[in-house]
Write an enzyme that holds these catalytic residues in place. Structure first.
Site, PDB file in Angstrom:
ATOM      1  N   ILE A  15       0.835  -1.200   0.000  1.00  0.00           N
ATOM      2  CA  ILE A  15       0.000   0.000   0.000  1.00  0.00           C
ATOM      3  C   ILE A  15       0.871   1.252   0.000  1.00  0.00           C
ATOM      4  CG2 ILE A  15      -1.939   1.190   1.092  1.00  0.00           C
ATOM      5  CD1 ILE A  15      -2.680  -1.448   2.405  1.00  0.00           C
ATOM      6  N   SER A 129      -6.765  -1.148  10.582  1.00  0.00           N
ATOM      7  CA  SER A 129      -7.344  -2.318   9.929  1.00  0.00           C
ATOM      8  C   SER A 129      -8.716  -2.631  10.504  1.00  0.00           C
ATOM      9  CB  SER A 129      -6.401  -3.513  10.159  1.00  0.00           C
ATOM     10  OG  SER A 129      -7.035  -4.731   9.907  1.00  0.00           O
ATOM     11  N   TYR A 154      -1.846  -9.573  15.596  1.00  0.00           N
ATOM     12  CA  TYR A 154      -1.797  -8.485  14.609  1.00  0.00           C
ATOM     13  C   TYR A 154      -2.926  -7.492  14.855  1.00  0.00           C
ATOM     14  CZ  TYR A 154      -2.976  -6.005  10.338  1.00  0.00           C
ATOM     15  OH  TYR A 154      -3.327  -5.029   9.451  1.00  0.00           O
ATOM     16  N   LYS A 158      -3.012  -3.307  16.195  1.00  0.00           N
ATOM     17  CA  LYS A 158      -3.729  -2.185  15.581  1.00  0.00           C
ATOM     18  C   LYS A 158      -4.654  -1.508  16.591  1.00  0.00           C
ATOM     19  CE  LYS A 158      -1.907  -2.383  11.495  1.00  0.00           C
ATOM     20  NZ  LYS A 158      -0.949  -1.330  11.078  1.00  0.00           N
ATOM     21  N   ARG A 299      -8.740 -21.361   9.799  1.00  0.00           N
ATOM     22  CA  ARG A 299      -7.439 -20.808  10.176  1.00  0.00           C
ATOM     23  C   ARG A 299      -7.577 -19.998  11.464  1.00  0.00           C
ATOM     24  NH1 ARG A 299      -4.581 -16.979   5.824  1.00  0.00           N
ATOM     25  NH2 ARG A 299      -6.552 -15.875   6.154  1.00  0.00           N
ATOM     26  N   ASP A 302      -8.973 -16.017  12.050  1.00  0.00           N
ATOM     27  CA  ASP A 302      -9.849 -15.517  10.992  1.00  0.00           C
ATOM     28  C   ASP A 302     -11.208 -15.083  11.539  1.00  0.00           C
ATOM     29  OD1 ASP A 302      -8.300 -15.532   8.750  1.00  0.00           O
ATOM     30  OD2 ASP A 302      -8.936 -17.512   8.044  1.00  0.00           O
TER      31      ASP A 302
END
Length: 339
Positions: A15, A129, A154, A158, A299, A302
């Site tokens: 990005i 995110s 992760y 954020k 997973r 998710d």
């Protein structure tokens, strides 16, 4: 006239590189890109210059090394803003090695915020995110939707990163920030000359799809027993160039002091949920290639289903995503064939 600089951290990344293209093509700002190529390629810089016909400053620095960061940026004056992308971003890897993510994502953010304070840089865009919403059932997600417990380290980085910036905005009234929660960036520049150029094996769906089409990867759907219309997870896929455009619009909003408060928050998504299987079918349609894929287990980390309400970004940023899921897949396919 003195140059006005914008720092883009992670500028060789996916990005970041597309945002530099938008800055060079649509603004008069000079760009300073900071990247240590831990999960990106220096070749991205050559592609940016080929597409834009413009040059920019490139600094090879690890944001976790504050001393070197200070030394490298010491000579630069008139930096008017920072767009911060640099972070580890693989959900699956973060569940396997949480400390790697906590160290890198927090240390890099803390250090670039210290740079802002030391050099009186007052405008900051944070790459956040939709993972901050966790396994929400409040769909479509608005900026007022309650944040659920993060389902991955992760996503947790954020959430905490946003909170850090919000606290700093409360204590530094001349510091302005925009938190951009984007959903699933995909695709490539429509020229096909630059796209998602990951050094490590990709964990995101679209590069796995395009690599599978050329025999370089195997596509496995992580679970087909979710409570969705075809059993696969639902995501809000948004073109990377649309995401880049939003970052430029957010920075211009701050620089032109049109922000209503000194900490703003926007969702960046198309507002349309697409299942994993529907995304695969879209690729097959635009590429003319039939993909072989398998069904694997769910997973860890998710989220089942998430898509955005983007009314606020449309109204306040003047942002309108213009690329469809077919455009996203076609541009990604063009890029795959040029790698």
């Amino acid at each position: 006239m003195d140059k006005k600089y914008i720092i883009v951290t992670g500028g060789a990344g996916y990005i970041g590189s597309h945002t530099i293209i938008e800055l060079l093509q649509n603004t008069e700002y000079a760009v300073i890109s900071i990247d240590n190529f831990s999960n990106s390629s220096e070749q991205a810089y050559a592609k940016i210059e080929e597409i834009t016909g413009k040059t920019f400053t490139k600094l090879n620095v690890d944001l976790c090394d504050l001393k070197k960061l200070n030394q490298t940026l010491h000579t630069f004056e008139n930096i008017v803003g920072v767009i911060h992308f640099a972070a580890y971003k693989a959900v699956g890897e973060s569940t396997e090695d949480p400390l790697k993510y906590y160290h890198n994502n927090f240390e890099s953010l803390t250090n670039i915020l210290k740079i802002c304070e030391n050099k009186n840089i007052s405008n900051f865009i944070f790459s956040s995110s939709c993972s901050v919403y966790g396994n929400t059932t409040d769909l479509p997600v608005t900026e007022e939707s309650a944040l659920q417990k993060a389902v991955s380290p992760y996503g947790h980085t954020k959430q905490v990163g946003e909170e850090m910036i919000q606290f700093i905005c409360e204590t530094r009234k001349k510091f302005n920030a925009v938190l951009l929660r984007y959903f699933n960036p995909v695709g490539a520049h429509m020229s096909g000359k630059i796209g998602e150029w990951s050094i490590n094996k990709p964990s995101n769906l679209v590069p796995i799809i395009t690599q599978t089409a050329v025999g370089k990867n195997n596509l496995s759907i992580h679970g087909n027993d979710y409570d969705t219309r075809d059993g696969s997870c639902i995501r809000d896929y948004v073109h990377v160039s649309d995401i880049a455009d939003a970052h430029v619009k957010a920075m211009q909003l701050l620089i032109e002091t049109k922000n209503k408060s000194n900490c703003l928050l926007y969702n960046l998504g198309t507002g349309k949920g697409v299942t994993v299987i529907e995304a695969i079918q879209a690729f097959e349609k635009v590429s003319g290639k039939k993909l072989n894929y398998s069904i694997g287990p769910r997973r860890p980390g998710d989220v089942v289903s998430i898509y955005a309400n983007n009314d606020k970004a449309k109204k306040e940023l003047g942002w309108n995503p213009k690329y469809t899921i077919d455009d996203m897949m076609l541009s990604a396919w063009k890029w795959q064939q040029n790698i």
